[in-house]
Scaffold this motif. Structure first.
Motif, PDB file in Angstrom:
ATOM      1  N   GLU A 155       0.862  -1.179   0.000  1.00 54.38           N
ATOM      2  CA  GLU A 155       0.000   0.000   0.000  1.00 54.38           C
ATOM      3  C   GLU A 155       0.904   1.237   0.000  1.00 54.38           C
ATOM      4  O   GLU A 155       1.555   1.517   1.000  1.00 54.38           O
ATOM      5  N   PRO A 156       1.006   1.949  -1.092  1.00 57.51           N
ATOM      6  CA  PRO A 156       1.936   3.085  -1.171  1.00 57.51           C
ATOM      7  C   PRO A 156       1.570   4.225  -0.231  1.00 57.51           C
ATOM      8  O   PRO A 156       0.408   4.384   0.148  1.00 57.51           O
ATOM      9  N   LEU A 157       2.569   5.007   0.123  1.00 56.34           N
ATOM     10  CA  LEU A 157       2.349   6.167   0.976  1.00 56.34           C
ATOM     11  C   LEU A 157       1.777   7.313   0.156  1.00 56.34           C
ATOM     12  O   LEU A 157       2.124   7.498  -1.008  1.00 56.34           O
ATOM     13  N   SER A 158       0.921   8.087   0.800  1.00 56.12           N
ATOM     14  CA  SER A 158       0.395   9.283   0.157  1.00 56.12           C
ATOM     15  C   SER A 158       1.473  10.362   0.152  1.00 56.12           C
ATOM     16  O   SER A 158       2.499  10.241   0.835  1.00 56.12           O
ATOM     17  N   ALA A 159       1.227  11.419  -0.591  1.00 58.09           N
ATOM     18  CA  ALA A 159       2.183  12.526  -0.640  1.00 58.09           C
ATOM     19  C   ALA A 159       2.389  13.117   0.755  1.00 58.09           C
ATOM     20  O   ALA A 159       3.517  13.446   1.142  1.00 58.09           O
ATOM     21  N   ARG A 160       1.312  13.265   1.528  1.00 60.72           N
ATOM     22  CA  ARG A 160       1.409  13.807   2.882  1.00 60.72           C
ATOM     23  C   ARG A 160       2.204  12.871   3.782  1.00 60.72           C
ATOM     24  O   ARG A 160       3.032  13.306   4.578  1.00 60.72           O
ATOM     25  N   GLU A 161       1.974  11.573   3.644  1.00 63.75           N
ATOM     26  CA  GLU A 161       2.705  10.601   4.470  1.00 63.75           C
ATOM     27  C   GLU A 161       4.193  10.617   4.144  1.00 63.75           C
ATOM     28  O   GLU A 161       5.028  10.504   5.057  1.00 63.75           O
TER      29      GLU A 161
END
Length: 217
Positions: A155-161
């Motif tokens: 599950e890839p990280l979001s830009a904020r994460e």
């Protein structure tokens, strides 16, 4: 809520006295004892059952590295925070390899010390920013030497994460991240929890290391 039991381990009585005074004003802290060397720290840990030990590195009879290694073997539930004047690479890595959950220099602020104790008591890790930078740099050197390839997260990280993860790697606390990104501290905490889950790691230090390993930072 029970206070966090703390054992102070340092061969300088005046420093221990000042530390006890500093910590005793916090309602969620209880300093249960003091030791002047690693051997005494092990004996008192068995008797007093502290949750966290603040451990100096350079002490007579048994130094902090040996004491930390022994303590982690005997009482893995007790968390050790190295509190020392030494920030050279060898000392840092010796302390962390021995099993320390945190590494702070004695010139750290009382706020940082309190945060480190609370984080360690929760079973997480805390590194002073300068120390975190050393750890990430060393890991990068080792993984580069070993030819580690980037991995893809399920599950890839979001830009904020990813933004928060980069700040975690600098040693920033949730409060500092919140201030830097103009977010609520609770929101940052939720993001950090999600980041740890996606990276499949237990704490912030491991998150920074894995992020470096797989090319996220």
């Amino acid at each position: 809520m029970k206070p966090i039991k703390i054992l102070l381990v340092d061969d300088q009585p005046l420093f221990r006295e000042g530390l006890r005074t500093l910590l005793s004003v916090q309602p969620d802290f209880e300093v249960v004892g003091e030791a002047c060397n690693g051997e005494e720290a092990l004996s008192l840990a068995r008797l007093l059952q502290p949750a966290v030990e603040l451990m100096d590195l350079q002490m007579p009879v048994m130094d902090g590295v040996a004491a930390t290694r022994r303590l982690r073997a005997e009482r893995p539930d007790c968390r050790v925070i190295v509190l020392t004047t030494f920030d050279d690479d060898e000392k840092v890595f010796d302390g962390l390899r021995a099993g320390a959950a945190g590494y702070l220099l004695k010139d750290a602020s009382s706020e940082k010390l309190g945060e480190a104790i609370r984080v360690a008591a929760r079973g997480e890790s805390f590194l002073q920013p300068s120390v975190a930078a050393k750890v990430v740099a060393e890991f990068a050197r080792l993984t580069s030497k070993a030819g580690v390839r980037a991995q893809t997260l399920v599950e890839p990280l979001s830009a904020r994460e990813r933004e928060i993860l980069r700040l975690i790697a600098t040693g920033a606390s949730n409060r500092e991240i919140a201030n830097a990104l103009y977010l609520a501290e609770g929101t940052v905490k939720n993001h950090v929890t999600n980041i740890l889950g996606k990276l499949e790691v237990r704490d912030r230090t491991q998150a920074a290391l894995k992020a470096k390993e797989i090319g996220l930072i």
